[in-house]
Design a protein around this motif. Sequence first.
Motif: not given
Lengths: 206, 261
Positions: A17-20, A22-23, A25-26, B138, B140-142, B155, B157-159, B173-177, B211, B213
């Motif tokens: 998934s996208y989440g995986q 991105y995770r 990548k992080r 960018d 990045e964080a949980e 970007l 990018n965070a959980g 851009e924004i990405g995460g769960e 992007e 989940d």
Amino acid sequence: MENLISKKDLLEAANISYGQLYRWKRKNLIPESWFIRKSTYTGQETFFPRDDMLLRIEKIKSLKDDLSLDELADMFSPSPALTSLSAEELTKRNIVSNTSLEMYISHHGTTNSFNFNQLLTLYVLDKLLQTGEVNRSEGLDLLDVLAKHSQNLKSNESELIFIRKMGVSFFILTPEPAKLFVESQAKIIVHYKLNQFTEELKLKLS
Amino acid sequence: MEKTANKNISISGSGTSSGGEYNQVKVNGSAHINGDLTCEEFKCNGSAHIEGNMTTETAKINGSTHIEGDIDAKEMTINGSADIDGNLFCKELKVQGSSSVKGDLKGKEIIIRGSASVQGNVSCEEVDVKGQVKIKGDCEAESFEAHGNFKIDGLLNAGTIDIELLRHCEAKEIGGENISVKKTRDSSGFKKLIKFFMSNHNDQLTAEVIEGDHLYLEHTHAEIVRGNTIEIGPGCVIKRVEYKTSLEVNESTKIGAQEKI
């Protein structure tokens, strides 16, 4: 660059998934340089080197139950793990063969313990000997070239190339991925990413 | 450098020091430190200028401090203002005043109640913003929680991303769960006052690509939104939505094209 895969196709092909993505990548499991941005008719899209990426995801998926993401990141990083092993342990744990070890020792002299860089050299030698891609005297050349230049190969993308033409052979080390065109009589015997050895070795050591 | 561990410096009035190793460094007036500083505790109530790097267990800046190098701190609280020309590594950072970092910001827990600007990248486990933050690189964080205003040129990018919008928020851009973007609901007191003065600024998020989940979006303007389960609330303008499992769209929202993959 050919053989790229778009993010959408990658997610489908690898079933993640996208989440995986991105995770990972992080957590630095996927190098920044693999994210290739390109303009398409839908705007900016991200592409990845197909084979590298699929292989990496396969590895992450198969190992992530046993190792934490941070441990995985250590494994994939080109920086050496902090380990040293004695010659005894090396053969006992079956990391390299006795033959390669003897060759290494007769070339570099005896050492009580091997640090990671020495282990890597030994591992590469062993691998190439075992696959029959190089013979003993060529193995010595390999030890030479790795001893002289391995400190210049810190990047993720270093490659080892071995070429033979009419019985004469030589090694090439490159810090950047290289595309080679050779004359018709010359044959590229091996073309490895050094990072692949690093990963394999780290896995064997852990 | 002279090793003077277990010694303290206290500057009240105006003073100069050459740096070194100390236990406690206290500035009540104005201080100029000419080299690298290593200490257990740094406290500045007046103004301090450090011409080098600082390594400390705890730092508390109530006045104003300018550091020309990097800072490495376990715990840092900025109630006044801090300007850092290098990188900031800090496990627990709390900014209640204002801070600007020219390099990268790395930490574990970052709490911003005032304003912060970072020219480089931000990476940490938790970011909690109730104020304003600007990041040139960018982030990045949980977990990224923002009840306020932010602008990220790279970007995000965070959980878990939890955003309550205030004025015009932006990320390339924004990405995460799990991503949730909502309009601030409690318009009480201070926020009402801000809105009164900034009446022509609508609460809105602008991003090129989002992007994740599980997405819930309100008042979001985006080119492309992709995800597994997507719920699009009121006030969005989105050119294209690609979803895998489910898509719910509020009537007041405009979507150019939608596709199930």
